[in-house]
Design a protein around this motif. Sequence first.
Motif, PDB file in Angstrom:
ATOM      1  N   ALA A  71      11.358  -1.048   3.524  1.00  0.00           N
ATOM      2  CA  ALA A  71      11.659  -1.150   1.917  1.00  0.00           C
ATOM      3  C   ALA A  71      12.973  -1.311   2.001  1.00  0.00           C
ATOM      4  O   ALA A  71      13.530  -2.073   0.797  1.00  0.00           O
ATOM      5  N   GLU A  72      13.951  -0.647   2.864  1.00  0.00           N
ATOM      6  CA  GLU A  72      15.317  -0.866   2.841  1.00  0.00           C
ATOM      7  C   GLU A  72      15.681  -2.561   2.888  1.00  0.00           C
ATOM      8  O   GLU A  72      16.449  -2.969   2.478  1.00  0.00           O
TER       9      GLU A  72
ATOM     10  N   LYS B 126       5.846  11.159   0.923  1.00  0.00           N
ATOM     11  CA  LYS B 126       7.161  10.751   1.405  1.00  0.00           C
ATOM     12  C   LYS B 126       6.895   9.621   2.433  1.00  0.00           C
ATOM     13  O   LYS B 126       6.247   9.784   3.392  1.00  0.00           O
ATOM     14  N   MET B 127       7.554   8.465   2.441  1.00  0.00           N
ATOM     15  CA  MET B 127       7.312   7.136   3.186  1.00  0.00           C
ATOM     16  C   MET B 127       7.903   7.541   4.742  1.00  0.00           C
ATOM     17  O   MET B 127       8.590   8.424   4.915  1.00  0.00           O
ATOM     18  N   SER B 128       7.047   6.995   5.658  1.00  0.00           N
ATOM     19  CA  SER B 128       7.212   7.209   7.033  1.00  0.00           C
ATOM     20  C   SER B 128       8.821   6.370   7.278  1.00  0.00           C
ATOM     21  O   SER B 128       9.246   5.637   6.451  1.00  0.00           O
ATOM     22  N   GLU B 129       9.250   6.466   8.492  1.00  0.00           N
ATOM     23  CA  GLU B 129      10.579   6.155   8.824  1.00  0.00           C
ATOM     24  C   GLU B 129      10.291   4.437   8.799  1.00  0.00           C
ATOM     25  O   GLU B 129      11.271   3.689   8.544  1.00  0.00           O
TER      26      GLU B 129
ATOM     27  N   GLU C 235       0.918  -1.125   0.033  1.00  0.00           N
ATOM     28  CA  GLU C 235      -0.054  -0.041  -0.154  1.00  0.00           C
ATOM     29  C   GLU C 235       0.940   1.221  -0.054  1.00  0.00           C
ATOM     30  O   GLU C 235       0.767   2.157  -0.793  1.00  0.00           O
ATOM     31  N   ALA C 236       1.914   1.216   0.681  1.00  0.00           N
ATOM     32  CA  ALA C 236       2.780   2.439   0.771  1.00  0.00           C
ATOM     33  C   ALA C 236       3.418   2.541  -0.615  1.00  0.00           C
ATOM     34  O   ALA C 236       3.549   3.607  -0.914  1.00  0.00           O
ATOM     35  N   ARG C 237       3.898   1.472  -1.156  1.00  0.00           N
ATOM     36  CA  ARG C 237       4.569   1.824  -2.348  1.00  0.00           C
ATOM     37  C   ARG C 237       3.571   2.219  -3.642  1.00  0.00           C
ATOM     38  O   ARG C 237       3.870   2.931  -4.211  1.00  0.00           O
TER      39      ARG C 237
END
Length: 141
Positions: free
Chosen positions: A24-25, A15-18, A3-5
């Motif tokens: 993702a990393e 901007k993605m949250s931390e 969903e974030a992607r």
Amino acid sequence: MEEARGRALNQPNYKMSENESTFAERDMRRTKTAGEDRLKATGLAYTIVRPGPLQDVPSGLQALVFDQSGRVRNSIGTADVADVVVRSLHEEKAVNKSFEVCYEQKSDLPTGLDSYELVAHLSSLETDYLKPALEPLERNI
């Protein structure tokens, strides 16, 4: 995570949250490691070069650091990465090795207390910096 992607792709200023960024990393690292493992399992000769963050800067002006610990965080110029990759094609010491490469860390610490050991001096066309830099690195099994 998906969903974030999706939000990031559909909303250019998203901007993605931390927490999303950390996932993702990890996902990216897992994917890269799986690909490297598959390559190693083929039995083909290979060299895996993992550069630090890339910059568009002139080549050969800074000392390079080669490491296998995953500690590389410093940047490196794209032209210097290209030079390392091309030289690796012709260097026996690079066969079946994976390593990180970046510019030497600039530090205010006294000599000898830097995070990395400098293993290659300024690169140039006249010097063979790659062989001595790769000799102490372990071959992958």
